[in-house]
Design an enzyme around this catalytic site. Structure first.
Site, short mmCIF file in Angstrom:
data_model
loop_
_atom_site.label_atom_id
_atom_site.label_comp_id
_atom_site.label_asym_id
_atom_site.label_seq_id
_atom_site.Cartn_x
_atom_site.Cartn_y
_atom_site.Cartn_z
N ARG A 123 -46.22 -25.30 24.54
CA ARG A 123 -47.49 -25.61 23.89
C ARG A 123 -47.76 -27.11 24.03
NH1 ARG A 123 -45.47 -22.47 18.59
NH2 ARG A 123 -45.91 -20.35 19.20
N ASP A 126 -51.12 -20.16 16.51
CA ASP A 126 -49.71 -20.51 16.29
C ASP A 126 -49.50 -21.49 15.14
OD1 ASP A 126 -49.14 -18.91 18.50
OD2 ASP A 126 -49.41 -20.58 19.88
N ALA A 156 -44.93 -17.72 21.38
CA ALA A 156 -44.18 -16.56 20.90
C ALA A 156 -44.49 -15.33 21.74
CB ALA A 156 -44.49 -16.30 19.43
N THR A 157 -45.56 -15.36 22.54
CA THR A 157 -45.93 -14.21 23.36
C THR A 157 -45.55 -14.44 24.82
OG1 THR A 157 -47.67 -13.52 21.87
CG2 THR A 157 -47.91 -12.82 24.14
N THR A 158 -45.88 -15.61 25.35
CA THR A 158 -45.68 -15.83 26.79
C THR A 158 -44.55 -16.82 27.08
OG1 THR A 158 -47.32 -17.59 26.75
CG2 THR A 158 -48.11 -15.38 27.31
N ALA A 200 -51.48 -12.06 20.42
CA ALA A 200 -50.91 -12.74 19.26
C ALA A 200 -49.38 -12.66 19.30
CB ALA A 200 -51.41 -12.08 17.97
N GLY A 201 -48.75 -13.66 18.73
CA GLY A 201 -47.29 -13.64 18.54
C GLY A 201 -47.02 -14.28 17.21
N HIS A 202 -46.68 -13.48 16.20
CA HIS A 202 -46.50 -13.98 14.84
C HIS A 202 -45.03 -13.90 14.47
CE1 HIS A 202 -50.99 -13.03 13.83
NE2 HIS A 202 -50.85 -13.88 14.83
N GLY A 262 -48.59 -20.70 12.25
CA GLY A 262 -47.56 -20.20 11.34
C GLY A 262 -48.11 -19.11 10.43
N LYS A 263 -49.16 -18.43 10.91
CA LYS A 263 -49.80 -17.38 10.10
C LYS A 263 -48.83 -16.27 9.72
CE LYS A 263 -52.60 -16.77 13.56
NZ LYS A 263 -52.27 -17.91 14.43
N GLN A 266 -54.85 -15.52 16.56
CA GLN A 266 -55.39 -16.69 17.25
C GLN A 266 -55.81 -17.75 16.21
OE1 GLN A 266 -56.69 -13.33 18.61
NE2 GLN A 266 -54.67 -13.60 19.50
N LYS A 304 -45.17 -26.72 9.01
CA LYS A 304 -44.41 -27.57 9.94
C LYS A 304 -44.44 -29.06 9.56
CE LYS A 304 -43.61 -25.41 13.91
NZ LYS A 304 -43.68 -24.75 15.22
N ARG A 348 -44.78 -19.89 27.11
CA ARG A 348 -45.29 -21.12 27.74
C ARG A 348 -45.13 -22.31 26.78
NH1 ARG A 348 -51.34 -19.59 29.07
NH2 ARG A 348 -51.07 -18.47 27.11
P1 GDP Z 1 -48.54 -17.69 14.32
O1 GDP Z 1 -48.99 -17.17 15.64
O2 GDP Z 1 -49.62 -18.47 13.63
O3 GDP Z 1 -47.95 -16.65 13.44
O4 GDP Z 1 -47.39 -18.75 14.63
P2 GDP Z 1 -46.17 -18.56 15.67
O5 GDP Z 1 -45.18 -17.65 15.08
O6 GDP Z 1 -46.67 -18.25 17.03
O7 GDP Z 1 -45.63 -20.05 15.77
C1 GDP Z 1 -45.19 -20.74 14.65
C2 GDP Z 1 -43.73 -21.17 14.91
O8 GDP Z 1 -43.34 -22.14 13.97
C3 GDP Z 1 -42.75 -20.04 14.73
O9 GDP Z 1 -41.67 -20.24 15.59
C4 GDP Z 1 -42.32 -20.17 13.28
O10 GDP Z 1 -41.03 -19.64 13.03
C5 GDP Z 1 -42.30 -21.66 13.14
N1 GDP Z 1 -42.62 -22.19 11.80
C6 GDP Z 1 -43.50 -21.71 10.88
N2 GDP Z 1 -43.58 -22.53 9.81
C7 GDP Z 1 -42.73 -23.55 10.07
C8 GDP Z 1 -42.41 -24.75 9.36
O11 GDP Z 1 -42.90 -25.07 8.29
N3 GDP Z 1 -41.49 -25.60 9.96
C9 GDP Z 1 -40.92 -25.31 11.17
N4 GDP Z 1 -40.07 -26.18 11.67
N5 GDP Z 1 -41.22 -24.19 11.86
C10 GDP Z 1 -42.13 -23.35 11.33
P1 IMO Z 2 -51.54 -16.24 17.67
O1 IMO Z 2 -52.11 -15.09 16.88
C1 IMO Z 2 -52.26 -19.34 20.65
C2 IMO Z 2 -55.05 -18.39 23.89
C3 IMO Z 2 -54.48 -18.29 25.29
C4 IMO Z 2 -55.69 -18.78 26.09
C5 IMO Z 2 -56.86 -18.17 25.33
C6 IMO Z 2 -57.37 -16.85 25.91
O2 IMO Z 2 -50.08 -16.10 17.96
O3 IMO Z 2 -51.91 -17.54 17.06
P2 IMO Z 2 -56.48 -14.36 25.84
O4 IMO Z 2 -55.23 -13.76 26.36
O5 IMO Z 2 -56.69 -14.18 24.38
O6 IMO Z 2 -57.70 -13.95 26.63
O7 IMO Z 2 -56.31 -15.95 26.10
O8 IMO Z 2 -56.40 -17.95 24.01
N1 IMO Z 2 -54.38 -17.52 22.88
C7 IMO Z 2 -53.55 -17.98 21.95
N2 IMO Z 2 -53.08 -19.21 21.72
N3 IMO Z 2 -51.94 -18.33 19.81
C8 IMO Z 2 -52.43 -17.10 20.01
O9 IMO Z 2 -52.25 -16.09 19.12
C9 IMO Z 2 -53.25 -16.86 21.14
N4 IMO Z 2 -53.86 -15.77 21.63
C10 IMO Z 2 -54.57 -16.19 22.68
O10 IMO Z 2 -53.37 -19.14 25.45
O11 IMO Z 2 -55.79 -20.17 26.00
MG MG Z 3 -48.40 -17.22 17.64
#
Ligand code: GDP
Ligand code: IMO
Ligand code: MG
Length: 431
Positions: free
Chosen positions: A306, A14, A300-302, A40-42, A16-17, A225, A332, A304
């Site tokens: 952080r 998470d 972004a997936t569950t 994953a949740g991107h 911000g990939k 991840q 961020k 929950r």
């Molecule tokens: P990923 O799994 O690495 O793609 O990241 P996620 O999408 O799960 O979580 C990143 C969260 O931060 C998302 O809600 C993005 O929209 C948000 N985000 C990304 N870059 C920034 C930033 O520079 N500032 C802020 N405030 N939010 C950001």
């Molecule tokens: P993105 O790509 C954050 C965490 C779960 C748990 C552990 C194992 O959005 O960054 P799993 O379901 O993979 O067997 O769970 O890994 N986890 C993540 N945490 N971002 C993710 O993906 C994750 N994918 C799995 O919360 O601790």
């Molecule tokens: Mg994510």
């Protein structure tokens, strides 16, 4: 000259990939996912409009980009179809731009049931998985009894193999965990549907990548991840079930390790983690709550919450080494606006002595005490800033210190969720 760039997270996910992959695919012919699954949740935000992707690569909103799901990804067909339908409802045409390797292991409903049954059985020692069946699907792949997505094209043969696998899963579910069995008929019915929906998107990712290389196209390899969740190098057993590090970009997509020109390590300006496991710099005070609130730190997936904490330079230094990170992208930064004093963990203390080696074991990592250095925070807003000159001096100092500690240049800075809220000091795809 074309370039191959890996973009991956160097914390616990998470980072911000998704945002950064979407931004950088501007100059790409293809984006490839190489590990993980719909755990994953991107998140992508373009002109205020939010899209959350789980299995579909984060290049899908760029019409010129071919999106590929490499052999290292575990695919839940229903989740994929749902995601494609959501994109279609939003006016995209994802199917003709998506190529799925037939070698991808399939996640069956019984994998999900096993994942959740195991977590319940672990009780207070639960890993906190996403409950999506990721672990059990990878187990079956390694045990050489899994179903690969290409097999769905021959439903009859495939059903026989699924029946065998379900017999095994149901034995575990009923006898080991006392949970209901998965009904084979419901799975067979689904297989017919999966086959017709997915078959048209199957294709040889290795050949497709070879063709793009031949035509001098840029390719981005999108990690899911984060490094600290890597099955081998992460905080085992509180990890995911795939290799999340840069080496996996090669074996999970079918290219050799010499193709990569850059590895961009995406890192939050602080630290978060979802699920269980050690987190030395975790904050249980008002600052932690403030980061969670300002950063909207919910999965972004569950969904929950952080866990949040200070930047950990010890773990991220290790992550840079594990991945050959050549460029840092700090996201961020804006979330730290207004915090009076910022701490960075620069070492660990265990039993009164400062460690000079990272503990390899999650239990030891639970016990370490962080050694902090502090920097003054900035009181101005950095939200949406797009030029480095406009950043407060103290924010620049903070970024310089991160770069110094990790010994990697900070080349991308993100100051908001939107695609535009970014500073690119060096584009890894620039010729
Ligand atoms: P990923 O799994 O690495 O793609 O990241 P996620 O999408 O799960 O979580 C990143 C969260 O931060 C998302 O809600 C993005 O929209 C948000 N985000 C990304 N870059 C920034 C930033 O520079 N500032 C802020 N405030 N939010 C950001
Ligand atoms: P993105 O790509 C954050 C965490 C779960 C748990 C552990 C194992 O959005 O960054 P799993 O379901 O993979 O067997 O769970 O890994 N986890 C993540 N945490 N971002 C993710 O993906 C994750 N994918 C799995 O919360 O601790
Ligand atoms: Mg994510």
């Amino acid at each position: 000259m074309s370039k191959n760039v890996v973009v991956l997270g160097i914390q616990w996910g998470d980072e911000g990939k998704g945002k950064i992959v979407d931004l950088l695919t501007d100059r790409c012919r293809a984006v490839v996912r190489f590990q993980g699954g719909h755990n994953a949740g991107h998140t992508l935000v373009i002109d205020g409009e939010k899209t959350v992707l789980h299995l579909v690569p984060s290049g899908i909103l760029r019409p010129q980009v071919q999106c590929m799901i490499g052999n290292g990804v575990v695919v839940a067909p229903d989740a994929l179809i749902k995601e494609l339908e959501a994109l279609e409802q939003a006016g995209e045409s994802p199917r003709r731009r998506l190529t799925i390797s037939p070698n991808c292991p399939v996640i069956l409903p019984s994998h999900v049931a096993l994942d959740q049954a195991r977590e319940r059985a672990r009780g207070s020692k639960a890993i906190g998985t996403t409950g999506r069946g990721i672990g059990p699907a990878y187990e079956d792949k390694v045990a050489r009894r899994g179903i690969r997505i290409g097999e769905l094209s021959e439903p009859e043969l495939c059903k026989e193999r699924i029946q065998e696998l379900l017999d095994y899963h149901n034995f575990l579910l009923e006898r080991r965990f006392g949970e209901p069995a998965t009904d084979p008929e419901s799975v067979f019915e689904a297989v017919e549907r999966w086959a017709s929906e997915i078959q048209p998107m199957l294709g040889d990712v290795v050949t497709a990548l070879g063709a793009i290389a031949g035509a001098s196209g840029n390719v981005l390899f999108e990690g899911a991840q984060g490094t600290l969740l890597d099955i081998d190098q992460g905080t085992y057993p509180f990890v995911t079930s795939s290799n999340t590090t840069a080496g996996a970009a090669a074996c999970g997509s079918g290219v050799g390790p010499l193709v990569f020109d850059d590895v961009v390590g995406v890192v939050k300006a602080y630290t978060t983690r979802v699920g269980g496991g050690p987190f030395p710099t975790e904050l249980h005070d008002g600052i932690g709550a403030r980061l969670a609130e300002r950063g909207h730190e919910f999965g972004a997936t569950t969904g929950r919450p952080r866990r949040c904490g200070w930047f950990d330079a010890v773990l991220t230094q290790r992550a840079c080494q594990l991945n050959s990170v050549s460029s840092l992208c700090v996201t961020k930064l804006d979330v730290l606006d207004g915090v009076s004093e910022l701490a960075i963990c620069v070492g660990y203390r265990l039993g009164g002595t400062v460690l000079d080696e990272l503990p390899w074991d999650a239990r030891a990592l639970e016990k370490v005490e962080p050694v902090y250095e502090t920097l003054p925070g900035w009181q101005q807003s950095t939200e949406g800033i797009q030029t480095v000159k406009k950043l407060p001096d103290k924010a620049r100092r903070y970024l310089d210190r991160l770069s110094e500690l990790l010994q990697v240049p900070v080349e991308i800075i993100s100051t908001g969720p939107d695609r535009n809220a970014t500073m690119v000091l060096r584009d890894p795809f620039a010729p």
